[in-house]
Scaffold this motif. Structure first.
Motif, PDB file in Angstrom:
ATOM      1  N   ASP A  14       4.703  11.131   4.044  1.00  0.00           N
ATOM      2  CA  ASP A  14       4.688  10.459   5.383  1.00  0.00           C
ATOM      3  C   ASP A  14       5.959   9.913   5.891  1.00  0.00           C
ATOM      4  N   ASN A  15       6.134  10.145   7.243  1.00  0.00           N
ATOM      5  CA  ASN A  15       7.227   9.334   8.081  1.00  0.00           C
ATOM      6  C   ASN A  15       6.525   8.574   9.115  1.00  0.00           C
ATOM      7  N   CYS A  16       7.280   7.856   9.612  1.00  0.00           N
ATOM      8  CA  CYS A  16       6.665   7.054  10.839  1.00  0.00           C
ATOM      9  C   CYS A  16       7.816   6.304  11.727  1.00  0.00           C
ATOM     10  N   LEU A  17       7.298   6.264  12.891  1.00  0.00           N
ATOM     11  CA  LEU A  17       8.258   5.633  13.939  1.00  0.00           C
ATOM     12  C   LEU A  17       7.542   4.142  13.945  1.00  0.00           C
ATOM     13  N   ASP A  18       8.239   3.158  13.357  1.00  0.00           N
ATOM     14  CA  ASP A  18       7.895   1.823  13.556  1.00  0.00           C
ATOM     15  C   ASP A  18       8.562   0.832  14.743  1.00  0.00           C
ATOM     16  N   VAL A  19       7.640   0.679  15.392  1.00  0.00           N
ATOM     17  CA  VAL A  19       7.732  -0.057  16.871  1.00  0.00           C
ATOM     18  C   VAL A  19       7.700  -1.619  17.023  1.00  0.00           C
ATOM     19  N   TYR A  20       8.888  -2.351  16.816  1.00  0.00           N
ATOM     20  CA  TYR A  20       8.563  -3.870  16.669  1.00  0.00           C
ATOM     21  C   TYR A  20       8.727  -4.213  18.227  1.00  0.00           C
ATOM     22  N   LEU A  21       7.117  -4.467  18.664  1.00  0.00           N
ATOM     23  CA  LEU A  21       7.229  -4.926  20.220  1.00  0.00           C
ATOM     24  C   LEU A  21       7.752  -6.156  20.427  1.00  0.00           C
ATOM     25  N   THR A  22       7.781  -6.974  19.506  1.00  0.00           N
ATOM     26  CA  THR A  22       8.350  -8.347  19.830  1.00  0.00           C
ATOM     27  C   THR A  22       9.960  -8.402  20.086  1.00  0.00           C
ATOM     28  N   LYS A  23      10.310  -7.418  19.109  1.00  0.00           N
ATOM     29  CA  LYS A  23      12.157  -7.388  19.314  1.00  0.00           C
ATOM     30  C   LYS A  23      12.605  -6.339  20.190  1.00  0.00           C
ATOM     31  N   ASN A  24      11.534  -5.551  20.679  1.00  0.00           N
ATOM     32  CA  ASN A  24      11.964  -4.443  21.668  1.00  0.00           C
ATOM     33  C   ASN A  24      12.904  -3.422  20.943  1.00  0.00           C
ATOM     34  N   VAL A  25      12.445  -3.174  19.793  1.00  0.00           N
ATOM     35  CA  VAL A  25      13.240  -2.101  19.035  1.00  0.00           C
ATOM     36  C   VAL A  25      12.122  -1.365  18.242  1.00  0.00           C
ATOM     37  N   MET A  26      12.986  -0.142  17.561  1.00  0.00           N
ATOM     38  CA  MET A  26      12.040   0.656  16.942  1.00  0.00           C
ATOM     39  C   MET A  26      12.833   1.255  15.833  1.00  0.00           C
ATOM     40  N   ALA A  27      12.155   1.714  14.688  1.00  0.00           N
ATOM     41  CA  ALA A  27      12.986   2.131  13.438  1.00  0.00           C
ATOM     42  C   ALA A  27      12.166   3.195  12.944  1.00  0.00           C
ATOM     43  N   VAL A  28      13.069   4.151  12.236  1.00  0.00           N
ATOM     44  CA  VAL A  28      12.312   5.224  11.613  1.00  0.00           C
ATOM     45  C   VAL A  28      12.188   4.912  10.168  1.00  0.00           C
ATOM     46  N   GLY A  29      10.960   5.319   9.503  1.00  0.00           N
ATOM     47  CA  GLY A  29      10.773   5.011   8.130  1.00  0.00           C
ATOM     48  C   GLY A  29       9.447   5.778   7.656  1.00  0.00           C
ATOM     49  N   GLY A  30       8.740   5.329   6.727  1.00  0.00           N
ATOM     50  CA  GLY A  30       7.766   5.972   5.934  1.00  0.00           C
ATOM     51  C   GLY A  30       8.085   6.209   4.762  1.00  0.00           C
ATOM     52  N   ASN A  31       7.142   5.916   3.702  1.00  0.00           N
ATOM     53  CA  ASN A  31       7.555   5.876   2.230  1.00  0.00           C
ATOM     54  C   ASN A  31       8.082   7.126   1.768  1.00  0.00           C
ATOM     55  N   ALA A  32       7.724   8.330   1.858  1.00  0.00           N
ATOM     56  CA  ALA A  32       8.371   9.504   1.202  1.00  0.00           C
ATOM     57  C   ALA A  32       9.483   9.656   2.022  1.00  0.00           C
ATOM     58  N   LEU A  33       9.955   9.466   3.341  1.00  0.00           N
ATOM     59  CA  LEU A  33      11.105   9.551   3.817  1.00  0.00           C
ATOM     60  C   LEU A  33      12.217   8.566   3.426  1.00  0.00           C
ATOM     61  N   ASN A  34      11.540   7.248   3.425  1.00  0.00           N
ATOM     62  CA  ASN A  34      12.417   6.026   3.035  1.00  0.00           C
ATOM     63  C   ASN A  34      13.188   6.421   1.595  1.00  0.00           C
ATOM     64  N   VAL A  35      12.237   6.838   0.699  1.00  0.00           N
ATOM     65  CA  VAL A  35      12.751   7.164  -0.728  1.00  0.00           C
ATOM     66  C   VAL A  35      13.980   8.369  -0.716  1.00  0.00           C
ATOM     67  N   ALA A  36      13.423   9.538   0.172  1.00  0.00           N
ATOM     68  CA  ALA A  36      14.456  10.417   0.394  1.00  0.00           C
ATOM     69  C   ALA A  36      15.957   9.896   0.539  1.00  0.00           C
ATOM     70  N   VAL A  37      15.702   9.168   1.718  1.00  0.00           N
ATOM     71  CA  VAL A  37      16.852   8.536   2.410  1.00  0.00           C
ATOM     72  C   VAL A  37      17.633   7.639   1.432  1.00  0.00           C
ATOM     73  N   GLN A  38      17.172   6.685   0.537  1.00  0.00           N
ATOM     74  CA  GLN A  38      17.742   5.935  -0.400  1.00  0.00           C
ATOM     75  C   GLN A  38      18.351   6.741  -1.521  1.00  0.00           C
ATOM     76  N   TRP A  39      17.807   7.794  -1.933  1.00  0.00           N
ATOM     77  CA  TRP A  39      18.333   8.968  -2.979  1.00  0.00           C
ATOM     78  C   TRP A  39      19.813   9.549  -2.212  1.00  0.00           C
ATOM     79  N   THR A  40      19.601   9.796  -1.022  1.00  0.00           N
ATOM     80  CA  THR A  40      20.639  10.490  -0.391  1.00  0.00           C
ATOM     81  C   THR A  40      21.771   9.443  -0.167  1.00  0.00           C
ATOM     82  N   ARG A  41      21.608   8.218   0.359  1.00  0.00           N
ATOM     83  CA  ARG A  41      22.512   7.245   0.210  1.00  0.00           C
ATOM     84  C   ARG A  41      23.055   6.919  -0.997  1.00  0.00           C
TER      85      ARG A  41
END
Length: 288
Positions: A14-41
């Motif tokens: 999974d990957n996902c576009l998280d849209v925070y309507l209250t704050k008018n911002v969006m972020a990229v995430g998703g469990n599988a993608l986040n784990v790969a990102v943390q490894w890379t970091r």
């Protein structure tokens, strides 16, 4: 257990576009993608296999994947919608208006990508993974983990080497029956993350526990994914003790709670086209 010094790590799902309507911002995430990102970091050799749609949301996710340093060649662009979550926040509570799993639900990697999984040292499958893929990895005796989140028994866990599941934060609720049920379902090793309560690891002989660190939480999104990434590298790659791996993993989860989004990124303003595309969902929520 992994013995080489530079393990090849791959996440799938999974990957996902998280849209925070209250704050008018969006972020990229998703469990599988986040784990790969943390490894890379943290300097590990990591790849991410997943799918996004041929839409504007998919463009955003691919752009972020490129910025992170993961290969966008590993991401398939398929016909269908990219996964999107619409959230509203009030007094620290999150309300989900939409959770569209998109084209990435039950994602199956291509033949060439599956060959890479066979040659990997560890594979992690994100939430909403394919039952077929899980069974294939078990049959091919591949070292892997699976995040089942709160849907503990949605797919067969027979033979799965390591299962990550979400457990209760309430200290009055027992965790041992949940762990026992996961093991009874076939999981060989179980990690149960319980928010502020901390995390538990069971290898069939002993249950270890590490309390969560006390912090001023900004956003819990991605905390569990950071936990997973660190636990796998500490326990499975560096061969640290279960106790040490749990402590390092809870520290990583706490660090992620100090910023918005599942990993450090420049939050994007919500574009006009997205408000227009999901206008009916947003309007319906405002009328409730």
């Amino acid at each position: 257990m992994i013995s080489n010094k530079s393990p090849k790590l791959i996440t799938v799902g999974d990957n996902c576009l998280d849209v925070y309507l209250t704050k008018n911002v969006m972020a990229v995430g998703g469990n599988a993608l986040n784990v790969a990102v943390q490894w890379t970091r943290k300097g590990w050799s990591a790849r991410y296999f997943g799918a996004v749609g041929k839409d504007s949301e998919g463009d955003v996710i691919v752009d972020e994947i490129t910025r992170i340093g993961l290969s966008n060649d590993d991401v398939e662009r398929l016909a269908g919608d990219t996964a999107v979550t619409l959230l509203q926040e009030k007094a620290g509570d999150r309300r989900f208006l939409l959770e569209d799993l998109g084209i990435g639900e039950n994602y199956l990697p291509s033949v060439s990508r599956y060959k890479a999984l066979i040659n990997a040292d560890w594979v992690h499958l994100g939430t909403n993974s394919s039952q077929q893929l899980v069974r294939q990895l078990v049959a091919d005796d591949i070292a892997f983990s699976l995040d089942v989140s709160t849907s503990h028994f949605a797919i067969s866990l027979v033979g799965v080497p390591l299962v990550f599941a979400a457990g209760p934060e309430n200290p009055d609720e027992q965790v041992t029956p949940i762990i026992a049920a996961l093991r009874q379902a076939g999981a060989k090793n179980v990690v149960l993350t319980c928010g502020k309560r901390g995390a538990y690891f069971d290898d069939g002989a002993t249950i270890w526990h590490a309390p969560a660190e006390k912090i001023d939480v900004v956003d819990t999104c991605g905390a569990g994914d950071s936990f997973i990434a660190t636990f796998i590298t500490a326990f499975c790659c560096e061969h640290k003790s279960a106790e040490t791996a749990l402590k390092e993993a809870t520290a990583s989860a706490a660090e992620t709670c100090l910023h918005q989004g599942g990993f450090p990124q420049k939050l994007r303003r919500i574009p006009a086209w997205l408000f227009h595309k999901y206008a009916k969902v947003i309007t319906s929520a405002e009328d409730c």
